[in-house]
Design a protein around this motif. Structure first.
Motif, PDB file in Angstrom:
ATOM      1  N   VAL A  76      -9.485  -2.123  -8.932  1.00  0.00           N
ATOM      2  CA  VAL A  76     -10.407  -2.834  -8.045  1.00  0.00           C
ATOM      3  C   VAL A  76     -10.485  -2.060  -6.729  1.00  0.00           C
ATOM      4  CG1 VAL A  76     -10.882  -5.002  -6.842  1.00  0.00           C
ATOM      5  CG2 VAL A  76      -9.874  -5.046  -9.143  1.00  0.00           C
ATOM      6  N   THR A  77     -11.639  -1.479  -6.477  1.00  0.00           N
ATOM      7  CA  THR A  77     -11.811  -0.646  -5.287  1.00  0.00           C
ATOM      8  C   THR A  77     -11.968  -1.490  -4.022  1.00  0.00           C
ATOM      9  OG1 THR A  77     -14.207  -0.601  -5.461  1.00  0.00           O
ATOM     10  CG2 THR A  77     -12.991   1.135  -6.657  1.00  0.00           C
ATOM     11  N   MET A  78     -11.707  -0.864  -2.893  1.00  0.00           N
ATOM     12  CA  MET A  78     -11.935  -1.513  -1.600  1.00  0.00           C
ATOM     13  C   MET A  78     -13.404  -1.907  -1.483  1.00  0.00           C
ATOM     14  SD  MET A  78     -11.008  -2.636   1.334  1.00  0.00           S
ATOM     15  CE  MET A  78      -9.796  -1.963   2.425  1.00  0.00           C
ATOM     16  N   LYS A 125       0.832  -1.208   0.000  1.00  0.00           N
ATOM     17  CA  LYS A 125       0.000   0.000   0.000  1.00  0.00           C
ATOM     18  C   LYS A 125       0.863   1.254   0.000  1.00  0.00           C
ATOM     19  CE  LYS A 125      -3.844  -1.614   2.821  1.00  0.00           C
ATOM     20  NZ  LYS A 125      -4.563  -1.294   4.042  1.00  0.00           N
ATOM     21  N   SER A 126       0.390   2.243  -0.720  1.00  0.00           N
ATOM     22  CA  SER A 126       1.022   3.554  -0.688  1.00  0.00           C
ATOM     23  C   SER A 126      -0.027   4.619  -0.954  1.00  0.00           C
ATOM     24  CB  SER A 126       2.119   3.656  -1.741  1.00  0.00           C
ATOM     25  OG  SER A 126       2.741   4.923  -1.676  1.00  0.00           O
ATOM     26  N   GLU A 127       0.101   5.720  -0.262  1.00  0.00           N
ATOM     27  CA  GLU A 127      -0.752   6.863  -0.565  1.00  0.00           C
ATOM     28  C   GLU A 127      -0.227   7.473  -1.860  1.00  0.00           C
ATOM     29  OE1 GLU A 127      -1.167   9.613   2.701  1.00  0.00           O
ATOM     30  OE2 GLU A 127      -1.075   7.956   4.132  1.00  0.00           O
ATOM     31  N   PRO A 128      -1.104   7.710  -2.840  1.00  0.00           N
ATOM     32  CA  PRO A 128      -0.636   8.244  -4.115  1.00  0.00           C
ATOM     33  C   PRO A 128       0.098   9.580  -3.998  1.00  0.00           C
ATOM     34  CG  PRO A 128      -2.993   7.757  -4.199  1.00  0.00           C
ATOM     35  CD  PRO A 128      -2.521   7.452  -2.823  1.00  0.00           C
ATOM     36  N   SER A 129      -0.233  10.371  -2.986  1.00  0.00           N
ATOM     37  CA  SER A 129       0.461  11.658  -2.815  1.00  0.00           C
ATOM     38  C   SER A 129       1.887  11.461  -2.282  1.00  0.00           C
ATOM     39  CB  SER A 129      -0.328  12.565  -1.875  1.00  0.00           C
ATOM     40  OG  SER A 129      -0.435  11.967  -0.590  1.00  0.00           O
ATOM     41  N   TYR A 137      -0.547  -3.495  -6.151  1.00  0.00           N
ATOM     42  CA  TYR A 137      -0.185  -2.132  -5.751  1.00  0.00           C
ATOM     43  C   TYR A 137      -1.479  -1.411  -5.422  1.00  0.00           C
ATOM     44  CZ  TYR A 137       2.715   2.071  -5.715  1.00  0.00           C
ATOM     45  OH  TYR A 137       3.404   3.189  -5.335  1.00  0.00           O
ATOM     46  N   TYR A 138      -1.636  -1.052  -4.160  1.00  0.00           N
ATOM     47  CA  TYR A 138      -2.879  -0.477  -3.661  1.00  0.00           C
ATOM     48  C   TYR A 138      -2.682   0.986  -3.290  1.00  0.00           C
ATOM     49  CZ  TYR A 138      -7.003   0.024  -0.625  1.00  0.00           C
ATOM     50  OH  TYR A 138      -8.184   0.425  -0.052  1.00  0.00           O
ATOM     51  N   GLY A 194      -8.306   7.222  -3.227  1.00  0.00           N
ATOM     52  CA  GLY A 194      -8.593   6.234  -4.250  1.00  0.00           C
ATOM     53  C   GLY A 194      -9.054   4.910  -3.666  1.00  0.00           C
ATOM     54  N   LYS A 195      -8.301   4.391  -2.704  1.00  0.00           N
ATOM     55  CA  LYS A 195      -8.613   3.100  -2.064  1.00  0.00           C
ATOM     56  C   LYS A 195      -8.927   2.042  -3.103  1.00  0.00           C
ATOM     57  CE  LYS A 195     -10.078   5.045   2.312  1.00  0.00           C
ATOM     58  NZ  LYS A 195     -11.078   5.099   3.348  1.00  0.00           N
ATOM     59  N   GLU A 196      -7.909   1.749  -3.929  1.00  0.00           N
ATOM     60  CA  GLU A 196      -8.112   0.764  -4.982  1.00  0.00           C
ATOM     61  C   GLU A 196      -6.791   0.113  -5.382  1.00  0.00           C
ATOM     62  OE1 GLU A 196      -9.943   3.017  -8.109  1.00  0.00           O
ATOM     63  OE2 GLU A 196      -8.174   4.253  -8.430  1.00  0.00           O
ATOM     64  N   ILE A 197      -6.899  -1.138  -5.841  1.00  0.00           N
ATOM     65  CA  ILE A 197      -5.754  -1.849  -6.393  1.00  0.00           C
ATOM     66  C   ILE A 197      -5.622  -1.383  -7.830  1.00  0.00           C
ATOM     67  CG2 ILE A 197      -4.792  -4.107  -6.996  1.00  0.00           C
ATOM     68  CD1 ILE A 197      -6.619  -5.247  -4.691  1.00  0.00           C
ATOM     69  N   VAL A 198      -4.457  -0.823  -8.170  1.00  0.00           N
ATOM     70  CA  VAL A 198      -4.297  -0.210  -9.488  1.00  0.00           C
ATOM     71  C   VAL A 198      -3.306  -0.941 -10.394  1.00  0.00           C
ATOM     72  CG1 VAL A 198      -4.995   2.083  -8.731  1.00  0.00           C
ATOM     73  CG2 VAL A 198      -2.584   1.438  -8.599  1.00  0.00           C
TER      74      VAL A 198
END
Length: 137
Positions: A96-98, A7-11, A51-52, A57-61
């Motif tokens: 794929v969202t949470m 997990k990572s925060e996109p910012s 990669y989440y 966003g809370k999604e697997i991208v």
């Protein structure tokens, strides 16, 4: 091969930044939880991880590959924690969202649902196949 989720925060560190690192990848540093540390230590070269994007966003991208096994995290002054190197493998066609994970009864026991705060998680082969299908790959 084992499967994981990071997990990572996109910012802080986004999928696009991970992709931009190309084949040389990037060190997955900053993990300061002992359960997550154990998961990093268990990762083997060639393993795959979802990669989440957390918080926003809370999604697997996407999917990343472990390209270097655990070694001392250079950002850890205590010398207790480790990192691995990851390279982007491929994006999910449909993130794929949470919410979608929680709606799928077959994923009710997934660490992403049960341990939502854990930054490095195990994913079973069955969960992996189902999330990949949900993501269009």
């Amino acid at each position: 091969m084992a499967y994981w989720l990071v997990k990572s925060e996109p910012s802080v560190w986004s999928w696009d930044q991970q992709v931009a690192k190309g084949a040389k990848g990037e060190a997955w540093t900053g993990v300061r939880n002992y359960t997550a540390r154990q998961n990093l230590v268990a990762m083997k070269k060639g393993d795959k991880a979802f990669y989440y994007h957390s918080n926003e966003g809370k999604e697997i991208v996407g999917i990343v590959e472990i390209i270097k096994e655990a070694y001392p995290d250079p950002t850890d002054k205590t010398e207790k924690f480790v990192c691995v190197d990851l390279k982007a493998d491929k994006p999910l066609k449909n993130p794929v969202t949470m919410a979608a994970v929680k709606e799928e009864k077959k994923l009710a026991e997934m660490d992403l649902v049960k341990y939502s705060r854990l930054s490095v998680q195990k994913v079973t082969a069955e969960e992996w196949k189902l999330v990949c299908k949900m993501g269009g790959i």
